[in-house]
Design an enzyme around this catalytic site. Sequence first.
Site, PDB file in Angstrom:
ATOM      1  N   THR A 290       0.880  -1.275  -0.043  1.00  0.00           N
ATOM      2  CA  THR A 290      -0.057  -0.059  -0.064  1.00  0.00           C
ATOM      3  C   THR A 290       0.890   1.474  -0.177  1.00  0.00           C
ATOM      4  OG1 THR A 290      -1.499  -1.236   1.293  1.00  0.00           O
ATOM      5  CG2 THR A 290      -1.983   1.194   1.438  1.00  0.00           C
TER       6      THR A 290
ATOM      7  N   ARG B 144       8.182  -2.321   2.358  1.00  0.00           N
ATOM      8  CA  ARG B 144       8.265  -2.789   3.879  1.00  0.00           C
ATOM      9  C   ARG B 144       8.750  -4.002   4.178  1.00  0.00           C
ATOM     10  NH1 ARG B 144       3.505   0.453   6.685  1.00  0.00           N
ATOM     11  NH2 ARG B 144       3.606   2.557   5.490  1.00  0.00           N
TER      12      ARG B 144
ATOM     13  N   SER C  95       6.584   3.825   8.366  1.00  0.00           N
ATOM     14  CA  SER C  95       5.315   4.399   8.815  1.00  0.00           C
ATOM     15  C   SER C  95       5.334   4.097  10.407  1.00  0.00           C
ATOM     16  CB  SER C  95       3.969   4.154   7.912  1.00  0.00           C
ATOM     17  OG  SER C  95       3.154   4.875   8.479  1.00  0.00           O
ATOM     18  N   HIS C  96       4.249   3.689  10.842  1.00  0.00           N
ATOM     19  CA  HIS C  96       3.645   3.377  11.914  1.00  0.00           C
ATOM     20  C   HIS C  96       4.063   1.893  12.481  1.00  0.00           C
ATOM     21  CE1 HIS C  96       0.810   2.126   9.311  1.00  0.00           C
ATOM     22  NE2 HIS C  96       0.654   1.079   9.803  1.00  0.00           N
TER      23      HIS C  96
ATOM     24  N   LYS D  74      10.003   4.120   0.100  1.00  0.00           N
ATOM     25  CA  LYS D  74       8.841   4.529  -1.013  1.00  0.00           C
ATOM     26  C   LYS D  74       9.588   5.493  -1.844  1.00  0.00           C
ATOM     27  CE  LYS D  74       6.548   7.125   2.503  1.00  0.00           C
ATOM     28  NZ  LYS D  74       5.251   7.512   3.174  1.00  0.00           N
TER      29      LYS D  74
ATOM     30  N   ASP E 123       2.193   9.617  13.793  1.00  0.00           N
ATOM     31  CA  ASP E 123       2.783   8.242  13.660  1.00  0.00           C
ATOM     32  C   ASP E 123       4.480   8.401  13.530  1.00  0.00           C
ATOM     33  OD1 ASP E 123       2.761   9.022  10.987  1.00  0.00           O
ATOM     34  OD2 ASP E 123       2.434   6.992  10.441  1.00  0.00           O
TER      35      ASP E 123
ATOM     36  N   ASP F   8       6.161   8.312  10.711  1.00  0.00           N
ATOM     37  CA  ASP F   8       6.908   9.233   9.646  1.00  0.00           C
ATOM     38  C   ASP F   8       5.918  10.561   9.513  1.00  0.00           C
ATOM     39  OD1 ASP F   8       4.579   7.998   8.615  1.00  0.00           O
ATOM     40  OD2 ASP F   8       5.181   8.169   6.664  1.00  0.00           O
TER      41      ASP F   8
ATOM     42  N   ASP G 253       2.755  11.210   9.005  1.00  0.00           N
ATOM     43  CA  ASP G 253       1.577  11.358   8.173  1.00  0.00           C
ATOM     44  C   ASP G 253       0.475  11.147   8.845  1.00  0.00           C
ATOM     45  OD1 ASP G 253       2.094   8.855   8.177  1.00  0.00           O
ATOM     46  OD2 ASP G 253       2.188   8.779   5.875  1.00  0.00           O
ATOM     47  N   ARG G 254       0.179  10.482   9.928  1.00  0.00           N
ATOM     48  CA  ARG G 254      -1.144  10.076  10.535  1.00  0.00           C
ATOM     49  C   ARG G 254      -1.186  10.989  11.646  1.00  0.00           C
ATOM     50  NH1 ARG G 254      -2.210   3.715  10.622  1.00  0.00           N
ATOM     51  NH2 ARG G 254      -1.727   3.564   8.449  1.00  0.00           N
TER      52      ARG G 254
ATOM     53  N   THR H 226      -8.024   2.176  -0.893  1.00  0.00           N
ATOM     54  CA  THR H 226      -7.210   2.376   0.250  1.00  0.00           C
ATOM     55  C   THR H 226      -5.659   2.753  -0.116  1.00  0.00           C
ATOM     56  OG1 THR H 226      -8.247   0.789   1.744  1.00  0.00           O
ATOM     57  CG2 THR H 226      -6.317   1.370   2.396  1.00  0.00           C
TER      58      THR H 226
ATOM     59  N   GLU I 290      -8.444   9.481   4.752  1.00  0.00           N
ATOM     60  CA  GLU I 290      -8.988   7.953   5.187  1.00  0.00           C
ATOM     61  C   GLU I 290      -9.103   7.551   6.622  1.00  0.00           C
ATOM     62  OE1 GLU I 290      -6.182   4.979   2.726  1.00  0.00           O
ATOM     63  OE2 GLU I 290      -4.705   6.426   3.344  1.00  0.00           O
TER      64      GLU I 290
ATOM     65  N   SER J  19      -7.925   5.357   8.489  1.00  0.00           N
ATOM     66  CA  SER J  19      -6.816   4.990   9.151  1.00  0.00           C
ATOM     67  C   SER J  19      -5.904   6.253   9.648  1.00  0.00           C
ATOM     68  CB  SER J  19      -5.784   4.085   8.438  1.00  0.00           C
ATOM     69  OG  SER J  19      -5.443   4.765   6.928  1.00  0.00           O
TER      70      SER J  19
ATOM     71  N   LYS K 224      -0.478  12.338   3.083  1.00  0.00           N
ATOM     72  CA  LYS K 224      -1.281  13.003   4.227  1.00  0.00           C
ATOM     73  C   LYS K 224      -0.350  13.490   5.230  1.00  0.00           C
ATOM     74  CE  LYS K 224      -1.250   8.033   5.806  1.00  0.00           C
ATOM     75  NZ  LYS K 224      -1.518   6.778   5.075  1.00  0.00           N
TER      76      LYS K 224
ATOM     77  N   ARG L   5      -8.724  -6.857   7.635  1.00  0.00           N
ATOM     78  CA  ARG L   5      -9.378  -5.438   8.226  1.00  0.00           C
ATOM     79  C   ARG L   5     -10.891  -5.572   8.096  1.00  0.00           C
ATOM     80  NH1 ARG L   5      -4.980  -2.815   9.828  1.00  0.00           N
ATOM     81  NH2 ARG L   5      -3.133  -2.499   8.055  1.00  0.00           N
TER      82      ARG L   5
HETATM   83  C1  G1P Z   1      -2.952   1.145   6.011  1.00  0.00           C
HETATM   84  C2  G1P Z   1      -3.694   1.728   5.889  1.00  0.00           C
HETATM   85  C3  G1P Z   1      -4.021   2.818   4.639  1.00  0.00           C
HETATM   86  C4  G1P Z   1      -2.840   3.843   4.639  1.00  0.00           C
HETATM   87  C5  G1P Z   1      -1.843   2.874   4.699  1.00  0.00           C
HETATM   88  C6  G1P Z   1      -0.346   3.651   4.654  1.00  0.00           C
HETATM   89  O1  G1P Z   1      -2.770   0.309   4.736  1.00  0.00           O
HETATM   90  O2  G1P Z   1      -5.134   1.119   6.097  1.00  0.00           O
HETATM   91  O3  G1P Z   1      -5.408   3.577   4.743  1.00  0.00           O
HETATM   92  O4  G1P Z   1      -3.056   4.456   3.402  1.00  0.00           O
HETATM   93  O5  G1P Z   1      -1.716   1.819   5.720  1.00  0.00           O
HETATM   94  O6  G1P Z   1      -0.408   4.471   5.856  1.00  0.00           O
HETATM   95  P1  G1P Z   1      -3.178  -1.293   4.722  1.00  0.00           P
HETATM   96  O7  G1P Z   1      -2.309  -1.825   5.883  1.00  0.00           O
HETATM   97  O8  G1P Z   1      -4.501  -1.219   5.461  1.00  0.00           O
HETATM   98  O9  G1P Z   1      -2.897  -1.702   3.375  1.00  0.00           O
HETATM   99 ZN    ZN Z   2       2.704   7.015   8.526  1.00  0.00          ZN
END
Ligand code: G1P
Ligand code: ZN
Length: 544
Positions: free
Chosen positions: A18, A22, A113-114, A126, A278, A280, A282-283, A345, A364, A366, A377, A497
């Site tokens: 996504t 990673r 990210s998180h 990325k 989070d 990086d 963006d959240r 997503t 989103e 998330s 974001k 999910r």
């Molecule tokens: C998750 C979130 C999605 C977000 C992505 C990157 O992806 O659900 O909304 O854009 O992290 O932060 P997923 O693990 O669901 O593919």
């Molecule tokens: Zn992030």
Amino acid sequence: MHIKTILTQTYHDQNPGTSGLRKKVSVFKQVNYLENFVQAIFDSLENYQGKALVIGGDGRHFNREAIQIIIKIAAANGFGELIIGQNGLLSTPAASHIIRKYGAFGGLILSASHNPAGEHGDFGIKYNVTNGGPAPEKDTLAFFERSKTLEHYQIAEFPDINLDTIGTQTVDGVKITIIDSVADYAELMQSIFDFSLLKQSIQSGYMTLAFDAMSAITGPYAKYIFVDMLGAPLNALQNAQPLEDFGGHHPDPNLIYAHELADLMFSDDAPTFGAASDGDGDRNMIMGKGIFVTPSDSLAILAANATLIPGYANGLKGVARSMPTSQAVDRVAKKLNIPCYETPTGWKFFGNLLDADKITLCGEESFGTGSQHVREKDGLWAVLFWLNLVARRRQSVLDIVEEHWQTYGRDIYSRHDYEAVESSIAQEIMSSLREQIQTLPHQTFGDYTVKYADEFCYHDSIDGSTSANQGFRVGFENGSRIVFRLSGTGTVGATLRIYIERFEPDSNKHNQDPQIALAQLIELAEQFCRVKERTGLTEPTVIT
Ligand code: G1P
Ligand code: ZN
């Protein structure tokens, strides 16, 4: 420049998900693993010779080593300029802004990210394109294809670059600039929000603030913006020092992983406003005294109030939300008479709509919200938006949210995640859902009659591309929905999910616990996918 061509073994698992590639740190540390992927990216791009590449990451373990490798591979492949955040740090939204501001060809952002960090945690990379946004699917597919046939990469031979001192140097004809990681981003925020109102509201004590940077990238940004520029006390910040292992935190801002902040916000000592970001940056998680704002509601509320913010005073062109995000923002768009787009997503799907000026805000469920100001974001942007709103409306977060529900009704919403599910079981669940979408329509389950059941397929109205298999949707006659999809960001097994929502127009019923209000739908979700039965799990791993 002395360039070495290194013969390398091919890896077959470099498929970006996504949001970039990673993997566990140990995977990235395999011989030539990072090198291969970076070369695969450059091989898939065209016409970047002599142009600029932005490089920065969230500071997690392996960040600095990775940056030194990327510098040398980028130089060998012909980039003319490298713009790098000081100490190797750039939040994702700041990197997006810097690509745009300096007209760079693209950027490489080092982050998972998180996901937790440290030697045993995750790493990620990325690629972002010229508009500052994540590479579209056609590019990420090309990176993967190239990685599967790659046999060698090119790397320049020069000593490691000092990442700690701001300034420009030319190394073997390549201009390398170390920039302040925060300054450009802070200036951008100042151009959108009413900083003098914010400063006055904070300094007068009208607005008190708690921000949890979760020992990740937003610490230095929050310190500069909230403390140095807006005059908040230093103790308004928690975990503001970025650490290579994020202090052992799981830097995902939600009620579970940011529970210290949540506990504070539900206590008698709660400040007016609480937020977290989070790994990086963006959240965002938004809280007020005694309330947690779901990201879906947050997007709707920002859209409904946008004209109160200087940067959006002229109104919104349109809005967009990812498919599983609740339909709260759709109601606002309808009232404002602006278009509302539903995308798969992942932030990459908003890029075209933003570039074509079709939308101003997007988000989103998330914990991601953003706007036209960058192509990612943006956590701190969302925090500043809310602060500006509280200061401008002179209302608490709780009052703003409840008033919004009174006007539009409440989309009661929850997401249930089942993590580390065996991949074969996850696939079984998906195939069984695929079979059921044929038979579910018109069936009635208690209060719920299925109106439609489908597998979401997105047609991008701007570039004409199609993205299939984006999750299963079951929609009911009363507007409720259940959505099922597999995560594309996990690194262990599969994550299922389940997104559940129900519309409640009656304001006497707005103050319900979502888990209770959604109980019937939650049961139906299990009936459809049987995740508990198949895995033996009795509860979701995470509920947001
Ligand atoms: C998750 C979130 C999605 C977000 C992505 C990157 O992806 O659900 O909304 O854009 O992290 O932060 P997923 O693990 O669901 O593919
Ligand atoms: Zn992030």
